[in-house]
Design an enzyme around this catalytic site. Structure first.
Site, mmCIF file in Angstrom:
data_model
loop_
_atom_site.group_PDB
_atom_site.id
_atom_site.type_symbol
_atom_site.label_atom_id
_atom_site.label_comp_id
_atom_site.label_asym_id
_atom_site.label_seq_id
_atom_site.Cartn_x
_atom_site.Cartn_y
_atom_site.Cartn_z
ATOM 1 N N SER A 1 -6.968 -3.322 -12.008
ATOM 2 C CA SER A 1 -6.944 -2.509 -10.796
ATOM 3 C C SER A 1 -8.237 -2.654 -10.003
ATOM 4 C CB SER A 1 -6.745 -1.035 -11.184
ATOM 5 O OG SER A 1 -6.928 -0.195 -10.069
ATOM 6 N N TYR B 1 -9.261 6.591 -16.391
ATOM 7 C CA TYR B 1 -8.220 5.562 -16.171
ATOM 8 C C TYR B 1 -8.895 4.262 -15.736
ATOM 9 C CZ TYR B 1 -5.275 2.601 -13.418
ATOM 10 O OH TYR B 1 -4.671 1.494 -12.887
ATOM 11 N N LYS C 1 -9.453 0.301 -17.627
ATOM 12 C CA LYS C 1 -9.180 -1.034 -17.056
ATOM 13 C C LYS C 1 -10.400 -1.937 -17.212
ATOM 14 C CE LYS C 1 -4.945 -0.477 -15.814
ATOM 15 N NZ LYS C 1 -3.868 -1.173 -16.556
HETATM 16 C C1 WQD Z 1 -4.268 6.377 -1.213
HETATM 17 C C2 WQD Z 1 -4.906 7.121 -0.054
HETATM 18 C C3 WQD Z 1 -5.750 9.290 -0.604
HETATM 19 C C4 WQD Z 1 -1.920 11.165 -1.460
HETATM 20 C C5 WQD Z 1 -4.721 5.016 -7.021
HETATM 21 C C6 WQD Z 1 -5.410 4.477 -8.232
HETATM 22 C C7 WQD Z 1 -5.212 2.992 -8.302
HETATM 23 C C8 WQD Z 1 -3.741 2.715 -8.294
HETATM 24 C C9 WQD Z 1 -3.132 3.246 -6.994
HETATM 25 C C10 WQD Z 1 -2.918 2.706 -10.549
HETATM 26 C C11 WQD Z 1 -6.180 7.847 -0.456
HETATM 27 C C12 WQD Z 1 -4.619 9.399 0.397
HETATM 28 C C13 WQD Z 1 -2.889 10.242 -1.131
HETATM 29 C C14 WQD Z 1 -1.694 12.274 -0.606
HETATM 30 C C15 WQD Z 1 -3.392 11.450 0.881
HETATM 31 N N1 WQD Z 1 -3.118 3.340 -9.392
HETATM 32 N N2 WQD Z 1 -3.606 10.392 0.019
HETATM 33 N N3 WQD Z 1 -2.438 12.365 0.542
HETATM 34 O O1 WQD Z 1 -6.133 6.710 -4.946
HETATM 35 O O2 WQD Z 1 -6.117 4.585 -3.522
HETATM 36 O O3 WQD Z 1 -5.322 4.485 -5.875
HETATM 37 O O4 WQD Z 1 -3.367 4.658 -7.009
HETATM 38 O O5 WQD Z 1 -3.113 1.570 -10.809
HETATM 39 O O6 WQD Z 1 -5.780 2.530 -9.502
HETATM 40 O O7 WQD Z 1 -6.790 4.725 -8.094
HETATM 41 O O8 WQD Z 1 -3.957 5.642 -4.203
HETATM 42 O O9 WQD Z 1 -1.937 6.519 -3.123
HETATM 43 O O10 WQD Z 1 -3.368 8.115 -4.491
HETATM 44 O O11 WQD Z 1 -4.178 7.314 -2.298
HETATM 45 O O12 WQD Z 1 -4.055 11.580 1.916
HETATM 46 O O13 WQD Z 1 -0.828 13.160 -0.849
HETATM 47 O O14 WQD Z 1 -4.003 8.117 0.392
HETATM 48 O O15 WQD Z 1 -6.788 10.203 -0.262
HETATM 49 O O16 WQD Z 1 -7.083 7.768 0.630
HETATM 50 P P1 WQD Z 1 -5.494 5.416 -4.583
HETATM 51 P P2 WQD Z 1 -3.288 6.953 -3.570
#
Ligand code: WQD
Length: 338
Positions: A125, A150, A154
């Site tokens: 990741s 998590y 990785k």
């Molecule tokens: C993306 C953006 C949030 C939800 C994580 C893990 C990564 C991978 C993918 C496993 C961010 C914003 C999110 C919401 C929002 N997972 N957001 N409202 O955190 O980039 O990555 O998931 O492998 O390893 O770290 O993904 O989709 O949670 O967030 O505003 O209800 O969307 O703040 O900027 P992230 P995400």
């Protein structure tokens, strides 16, 4: 036909990779314990491929799991997806993550060495980079202290693979560092199955549009980005799945003790609000959202440099953000019909 073992084969990325392995002429063999997926995914895969692939409901932490499969099948290589992946949960129960994610890899590697299964593609990741010092982030960027247990699992797993390849010339491995996988298969037969309240952005968007969630919270718009919301590299899960096929083709050509890692993204950053607007545009739906406080642990902006993966994996993304959002929405609508 070359057999490829896919751990976590009924998961979001695992199931899409099974389909692309089949399309590329491989025979996928699946393992899953359904801790983060459902048996119905097998039917979805069959509806797409018209194949009943060998499936083992088993735990990757059980030493017998791999030994029995390696006795039954001549396995050319393994793609290891099986792991817990909820960032927030990993902060609350770190030992669950260290135990499962690390021990399952060690168990797999020991069995691969014992049965001379020499090719491994590991699901890693972009969280290993934390908040990169410069963007787009290349594979030369320094690995930073993980933002969560998590992410730390990785990093630790990558190091375990590096050392094991160095000590065993027969073992070849590639780590694929995913950015943000989104979307679903265009057939709407398989897609993301978030258990409970989605932590990730796109499933929360589609569930809000479907009326399952009342409204989306955009976690902050006071970042140093064009519209103040965070930037990520959203990659269609089908493009991501195809990268795994390319990784095997590269491993096939390699000699002893090969190890490398690749960023798997589009090379393009999109803000959260751009994703929201993009979803509204492609679906014609008005999304109910508000801007709330920042989410602890979020990095401000991260997106991939894709030179190395396009040159050395001979792979690049073909599907854009709008296509991924349409496919995600089509899948959500299909889920509501079930
Ligand atoms: C993306 C953006 C949030 C939800 C994580 C893990 C990564 C991978 C993918 C496993 C961010 C914003 C999110 C919401 C929002 N997972 N957001 N409202 O955190 O980039 O990555 O998931 O492998 O390893 O770290 O993904 O989709 O949670 O967030 O505003 O209800 O969307 O703040 O900027 P992230 P995400």
């Amino acid at each position: 036909m070359k057999k490829i073992l896919v751990t976590g084969g009924t998961g979001f990325i695992g199931s899409h990779t099974v389909v692309e392995l089949h399309n590329a002429g491989y025979e996928p063999i699946l393992i899953d314990n359904f801790s983060n997926s459902e048996r119905s995914v097998l039917q979805g895969i069959k509806n797409i491929t018209n194949k009943d692939f060998s499936f083992y409901e088993a735990d990757c932490n059980d030493p017998n799991t791999f030994q029995s499969i390696f006795r039954e099948h001549k396995i050319e290589g393994v793609i290891h997806f099986a792991a817990y992946k909820a960032v927030g949960e990993s902060v609350k129960v770190p030992l669950k993550y260290y135990n499962n994610n690390i021990n399952s890899l060690i168990n797999l590697l020991e069995s691969m060495l014992k049965f001379e299964v020499n090719n491994l593609v590991f699901s890693s990741s972009c969280t290993v980079y934390g908040q990169p010092d410069s963007l787009p982030v290349t594979e030369d960027a320094p690995i930073k202290k993980a933002e969560s247990p998590y992410g730390n699992t990785k990093q630790i797993c990558e190091e375990i693979i590096v050392d094991t390849c160095a000590a065993n010339a027969s073992l070849h491995a590639i780590s694929l560092r995913y950015f943000n996988p989104i979307g679903a298969h265009p057939s709407a037969e398989i897609g993301e199955l978030p258990l409970g309240i989605p932590g990730n952005l796109v499933p929360f968007i589609t569930q809000t549009a479907a009326g399952i969630r009342e409204k989306l919270t955009v976690f902050g718009n006071d970042y140093h980005t064009p519209d103040g919301s965070c930037i990520r590299d959203y990659i269609h899960v089908v493009d991501l799945a195809k990268a795994h096929v390319k990784a095997f083709e590269l491993l096939d050509k390699k000699t002893a003790g090969f190890y490398d890692f690749f960023n798997i993204g589009t090379g393009k950053g999109s803000t959260v609000l751009e994703v929201v607007k993009g979803f509204e545009k492609v679906t014609g739906k008005n999304l109910n959202y508000w801007v709330g406080p920042r989410r602890p642990g979020d990095v401000e902006k991260v997106y991939a440099a894709v030179d190395k993966s396009s040159k050395e994996l001979d792979w690049k993304t073909e599907l854009d953000l709008e296509t991924a959002l349409i496919d995600a929405w089509r899948w959500e609508q299909r889920l509501q019909q079930k």
